[in-house]
Design an enzyme around this catalytic site. Sequence first.
Site, mmCIF file in Angstrom:
data_model
loop_
_atom_site.group_PDB
_atom_site.id
_atom_site.type_symbol
_atom_site.label_atom_id
_atom_site.label_comp_id
_atom_site.label_asym_id
_atom_site.label_seq_id
_atom_site.Cartn_x
_atom_site.Cartn_y
_atom_site.Cartn_z
ATOM 1 N N GLU A 62 -7.867 -0.785 -10.952
ATOM 2 C CA GLU A 62 -6.897 -0.602 -9.873
ATOM 3 C C GLU A 62 -7.325 -1.390 -8.640
ATOM 4 O O GLU A 62 -8.464 -1.291 -8.188
ATOM 5 C CB GLU A 62 -6.770 0.880 -9.514
ATOM 6 C CG GLU A 62 -5.741 1.133 -8.419
ATOM 7 C CD GLU A 62 -5.708 2.579 -7.973
ATOM 8 O OE1 GLU A 62 -5.576 2.820 -6.752
ATOM 9 O OE2 GLU A 62 -5.813 3.474 -8.836
ATOM 10 N N SER B 155 -11.264 1.613 0.298
ATOM 11 C CA SER B 155 -11.463 1.954 1.699
ATOM 12 C C SER B 155 -10.642 3.200 2.011
ATOM 13 O O SER B 155 -9.603 3.441 1.390
ATOM 14 C CB SER B 155 -11.063 0.799 2.614
ATOM 15 O OG SER B 155 -9.718 0.434 2.406
ATOM 16 N N LYS C 183 -0.177 3.466 -6.617
ATOM 17 C CA LYS C 183 -0.959 2.787 -7.655
ATOM 18 C C LYS C 183 -1.850 3.770 -8.409
ATOM 19 O O LYS C 183 -1.986 3.671 -9.635
ATOM 20 C CB LYS C 183 -1.836 1.689 -7.039
ATOM 21 C CG LYS C 183 -1.097 0.468 -6.547
ATOM 22 C CD LYS C 183 -2.044 -0.654 -6.164
ATOM 23 C CE LYS C 183 -3.078 -0.250 -5.141
ATOM 24 N NZ LYS C 183 -2.488 0.138 -3.833
ATOM 25 N N THR C 184 -2.461 4.699 -7.687
ATOM 26 C CA THR C 184 -3.377 5.635 -8.348
ATOM 27 C C THR C 184 -2.620 6.620 -9.224
ATOM 28 O O THR C 184 -3.090 6.989 -10.311
ATOM 29 C CB THR C 184 -4.225 6.377 -7.306
ATOM 30 O OG1 THR C 184 -4.960 5.418 -6.545
ATOM 31 C CG2 THR C 184 -5.210 7.318 -7.977
ATOM 32 N N ASP D 13 -8.850 8.121 -4.555
ATOM 33 C CA ASP D 13 -8.269 7.326 -5.646
ATOM 34 C C ASP D 13 -9.295 7.102 -6.753
ATOM 35 O O ASP D 13 -8.992 7.250 -7.944
ATOM 36 C CB ASP D 13 -7.787 5.977 -5.118
ATOM 37 C CG ASP D 13 -6.620 6.102 -4.154
ATOM 38 O OD1 ASP D 13 -6.031 7.199 -4.058
ATOM 39 O OD2 ASP D 13 -6.293 5.101 -3.493
ATOM 40 N N LYS E 191 -12.112 1.302 -9.989
ATOM 41 C CA LYS E 191 -11.606 1.019 -8.646
ATOM 42 C C LYS E 191 -12.717 0.280 -7.916
ATOM 43 O O LYS E 191 -13.508 0.866 -7.182
ATOM 44 C CB LYS E 191 -11.264 2.330 -7.934
ATOM 45 C CG LYS E 191 -10.758 2.188 -6.501
ATOM 46 C CD LYS E 191 -9.287 1.915 -6.438
ATOM 47 C CE LYS E 191 -8.789 1.915 -5.002
ATOM 48 N NZ LYS E 191 -7.339 1.653 -4.899
ATOM 49 N N THR F 214 0.848 -1.180 0.000
ATOM 50 C CA THR F 214 0.000 0.000 0.000
ATOM 51 C C THR F 214 0.891 1.240 0.000
ATOM 52 O O THR F 214 2.074 1.163 0.347
ATOM 53 C CB THR F 214 -0.941 -0.001 1.225
ATOM 54 O OG1 THR F 214 -1.907 1.026 1.082
ATOM 55 C CG2 THR F 214 -0.159 0.205 2.516
ATOM 56 N N GLU F 215 0.345 2.354 -0.438
ATOM 57 C CA GLU F 215 1.075 3.628 -0.486
ATOM 58 C C GLU F 215 2.319 3.587 -1.381
ATOM 59 O O GLU F 215 3.355 4.166 -1.052
ATOM 60 C CB GLU F 215 1.475 4.077 0.927
ATOM 61 C CG GLU F 215 0.309 4.241 1.891
ATOM 62 C CD GLU F 215 -0.697 5.304 1.444
ATOM 63 O OE1 GLU F 215 -0.286 6.276 0.776
ATOM 64 O OE2 GLU F 215 -1.905 5.151 1.749
#
Length: 233
Positions: A116, A42, A16-17, A55, A38, A12-13
């Site tokens: 995504e 969350s 990706k977006t 996102d 997407k 995560t982080e």
Amino acid sequence: MTERYFVTGTDTEVGKTVASSALLQAARLQGFTTAGYKPVASGSEMTAEGLRNTDALALQRHSSLPLSYQAVNPYTFAEPTSPHIVSAEEQRPIAFSVLSAGLRALEQQAEWVLVEGAGGWFTPLSDHRTFADWVTDEQLPVILVVGVRLGCINHAMLTAQAIKHSGLRFAGWIANDVVAPGQRHQEYLTTLKRVLPAPFLGEIPWLEEGVEHAQTGQYLDLNALLPATASAQ
């Protein structure tokens, strides 16, 4: 026939977006009608229109088609935690049939669809199934986003191994500079290019501010995808 790709990350982080937005921009520059998807998000905020995830809003903004928010993000959760935890707590199970129905709807409208994921490759969507299970069901080619920083080589190799084990096509990978490049940056990139068994699509540079609105598609080469993406023009 619609081209479809799934974007996952080494963790995560990792951006990706940012990478997904850049991919949508690049596909649009090649003349494709594009749609970002997407399916599960969350970490969202309540607005006058309802829960909105930043996102998903970015994918909506960078799609060439005018898509409703619901079409882009059918499952929206407020708490920034693993989807399987918050969906169970809210008694809103994530159904693969809903994810697939949303994808079918976009495939009917767009020539190039970018899906995504959430978190990393094995993000749980329930107690028994992961995002990777749905992607395997759909047989989506996978694009990996590597956040270039200390530890990324191991995470990238593990994720690449998992993608290969799934039997899916590892279509390409993107280096995303999530921190300002350090003295070993080029050596990290050189190693990643050597060990990852997929085409290198490009490097998105460190942008301290405004990256969510930046024109980053210029940094990617969609023609490096396997099989090569042909121009729609």
